[in-house]
Every structure is written in C-alpha cells, then in structure tokens.
Design a protein around this motif. Sequence first.
Motif, PDB file in Angstrom:
ATOM      1  N   ARG A 180       0.840  -1.187   0.000  1.00 23.21           N
ATOM      2  CA  ARG A 180       0.000   0.000   0.000  1.00 23.21           C
ATOM      3  C   ARG A 180       0.881   1.244   0.000  1.00 23.21           C
ATOM      4  O   ARG A 180       1.987   1.246   0.534  1.00 23.21           O
ATOM      5  CB  ARG A 180      -0.905   0.025   1.235  1.00 23.21           C
ATOM      6  N   GLY A 181       0.378   2.311  -0.633  1.00 25.09           N
ATOM      7  CA  GLY A 181       1.122   3.561  -0.657  1.00 25.09           C
ATOM      8  C   GLY A 181       0.319   4.645  -1.339  1.00 25.09           C
ATOM      9  O   GLY A 181      -0.709   4.377  -1.980  1.00 25.09           O
ATOM     10  N   PRO A 182       0.772   5.899  -1.239  1.00 24.92           N
ATOM     11  CA  PRO A 182       0.032   7.019  -1.847  1.00 24.92           C
ATOM     12  C   PRO A 182       0.147   7.025  -3.357  1.00 24.92           C
ATOM     13  O   PRO A 182       1.198   6.724  -3.925  1.00 24.92           O
ATOM     14  CB  PRO A 182       0.719   8.251  -1.235  1.00 24.92           C
ATOM     15  N   GLY A 183      -0.973   7.355  -4.022  1.00 24.21           N
ATOM     16  CA  GLY A 183      -0.975   7.507  -5.466  1.00 24.21           C
ATOM     17  C   GLY A 183      -0.638   8.929  -5.860  1.00 24.21           C
ATOM     18  O   GLY A 183      -0.191   9.739  -5.029  1.00 24.21           O
ATOM     19  N   THR A 184      -0.862   9.275  -7.116  1.00 18.83           N
ATOM     20  CA  THR A 184      -0.549  10.615  -7.590  1.00 18.83           C
ATOM     21  C   THR A 184      -1.362  11.689  -6.879  1.00 18.83           C
ATOM     22  O   THR A 184      -0.915  12.830  -6.737  1.00 18.83           O
ATOM     23  CB  THR A 184      -0.798  10.714  -9.106  1.00 18.83           C
ATOM     24  N   ASP A 185      -2.563  11.336  -6.420  1.00 15.30           N
ATOM     25  CA  ASP A 185      -3.412  12.298  -5.716  1.00 15.30           C
ATOM     26  C   ASP A 185      -3.271  12.205  -4.207  1.00 15.30           C
ATOM     27  O   ASP A 185      -4.014  12.843  -3.464  1.00 15.30           O
ATOM     28  CB  ASP A 185      -4.874  12.097  -6.115  1.00 15.30           C
ATOM     29  N   GLY A 186      -2.337  11.385  -3.735  1.00 21.39           N
ATOM     30  CA  GLY A 186      -2.102  11.253  -2.308  1.00 21.39           C
ATOM     31  C   GLY A 186      -2.960  10.217  -1.619  1.00 21.39           C
ATOM     32  O   GLY A 186      -2.734   9.916  -0.445  1.00 21.39           O
ATOM     33  N   GLN A 187      -3.931   9.649  -2.336  1.00 16.67           N
ATOM     34  CA  GLN A 187      -4.800   8.649  -1.734  1.00 16.67           C
ATOM     35  C   GLN A 187      -4.092   7.290  -1.640  1.00 16.67           C
ATOM     36  O   GLN A 187      -3.324   6.912  -2.531  1.00 16.67           O
ATOM     37  CB  GLN A 187      -6.085   8.492  -2.547  1.00 16.67           C
ATOM     38  N   ASP A 188      -4.379   6.572  -0.575  1.00 18.14           N
ATOM     39  CA  ASP A 188      -3.790   5.252  -0.371  1.00 18.14           C
ATOM     40  C   ASP A 188      -4.337   4.267  -1.404  1.00 18.14           C
ATOM     41  O   ASP A 188      -5.538   4.236  -1.662  1.00 18.14           O
ATOM     42  CB  ASP A 188      -4.119   4.757   1.043  1.00 18.14           C
ATOM     43  N   ALA A 189      -3.448   3.475  -2.006  1.00 17.74           N
ATOM     44  CA  ALA A 189      -3.861   2.532  -3.048  1.00 17.74           C
ATOM     45  C   ALA A 189      -2.837   1.410  -3.138  1.00 17.74           C
ATOM     46  O   ALA A 189      -1.748   1.482  -2.568  1.00 17.74           O
ATOM     47  CB  ALA A 189      -3.996   3.240  -4.393  1.00 17.74           C
ATOM     48  N   THR A 190      -3.218   0.369  -3.863  1.00 17.53           N
ATOM     49  CA  THR A 190      -2.287  -0.728  -4.115  1.00 17.53           C
ATOM     50  C   THR A 190      -1.173  -0.249  -5.044  1.00 17.53           C
ATOM     51  O   THR A 190      -1.436   0.356  -6.073  1.00 17.53           O
ATOM     52  CB  THR A 190      -3.006  -1.916  -4.765  1.00 17.53           C
ATOM     53  N   GLN A 191       0.079  -0.526  -4.659  1.00 11.74           N
ATOM     54  CA  GLN A 191       1.227  -0.094  -5.437  1.00 11.74           C
ATOM     55  C   GLN A 191       2.199  -1.260  -5.636  1.00 11.74           C
ATOM     56  O   GLN A 191       2.104  -2.287  -4.959  1.00 11.74           O
ATOM     57  CB  GLN A 191       1.967   1.055  -4.730  1.00 11.74           C
TER      58      GLN A 191
END
Length: 216
Positions: free
Chosen positions: A114-125
Amino acid sequence: SSAEFGPFSASGTCKFIGALHSPGIDFLPVGTFQRLGVSPDGSTVLFEVTDEFSLLPLQVPEASKGIFAIRADGSDLRRVGPASHEPPFFQGVTAVFPTFAFSPNGRRVVFTDRGPGTDGQDATQIAMLDIFTGQRTQITRLPPSPSLTCCAVFVNDDTIRFRTSADADGMHPGGNLINAIVNTDGTDLHVPLDPVPLPGSQLVPDFVITGEQISP
C-alpha cells in the motif's frame, strides 16, 4: 528478541481447513504465512509472516512479523523488513499471488504493498525490496482502483512488468486489466501497444515438430 517459528497452536484447525480445501478456499486468508520466493540461484528463500489478513483471531509476536530471508540450508535467518500491508490474494481467494518475484541478479524482489498515489490517496502499489540492504522503494504511484493490481515481475534487472486495472498511465480510465512496464526507479511507466496484424496476414494452422524427415 529474535523471530521464532513453530507449529500452529490451534489444534485441529489446519486439518479442518485442509478438509475444506477447494479451488475457492485457500489457507492464506486464515493463516499468517503469506508470500514466498526463491532466488534464481536457489541459495536464498524469502518468506513473509503477518496476522494482518487472517480471518482467525491469531496474534503473531512482533519479532516474528515481517519479511525474512534464510539460506536454502536453513541457516542465517534474518529479518529483511516489515510485511506488506496488501494481501497476496484478491476478493477472498478468487485470485492468489503469494510470490516474491526476484530480479535476475537475485538482489531485489517486487510485490504489492500500500502507498500514496498521484493524488495522495492510499492505493495498491508495486514495491521493490533490496534483500541485502533492506531498502524498500515504492515504484508506482497508481490511483485507487476497485479492482486488481498484481503479477509484478522483472523483465530485467532494471525493468518491471505488472498488471493493473488502475489508470496507470492516465490513458486507460475504463478499468480494464492492462499490462504496464516501469523502470525500477519509477520512471517511464507505459502500457505497450497491443500487437496489430499486418493487412492480409493470416494464421497458418500447420503445426509440425522440427527434425529429420523420414520417408515412407
């Protein structure tokens, strides 16, 4: 304190789960042993232990949680880093990806976390871990997606391929599963074009095994 691993303490539980085993039932959502990988030369085994995803009230001691490396002969057990916060399975166990994918040189592995996406939201990475230094790198900055990100593998020591239904490159908002490629430093993320047949081409359905022809 050091990590300790031993028999599962809940008597009869493993036997019960084994009796129910089917293509739709797997031990991952109820156990604590998650991902596993073996280096290309067979010298190192990497495994992950966490109670974060278990449906049972299991508690693993903090010293025994994480990603561990051990030599193939059972020696030199060491903790490499914390466990992933993304389960190695999708929607129960409709899809299971319990592997660490090693680089060809055997130094690094890739997996989902898990980690922040381009918009800062937590997502699968897609994450990468150096098993010698413990350095952990978030490779992608994918936006949140209700579906799947998985199957990361090394194309070579510097390039990673993975599958995702997230809009990885800003050009696939439809949620379809796509194949993406990215450098290990996170640059040049792109989705290769699908092969297109040349005009007038056709499939020749003649399949033969090469070798010496024998006359009748």
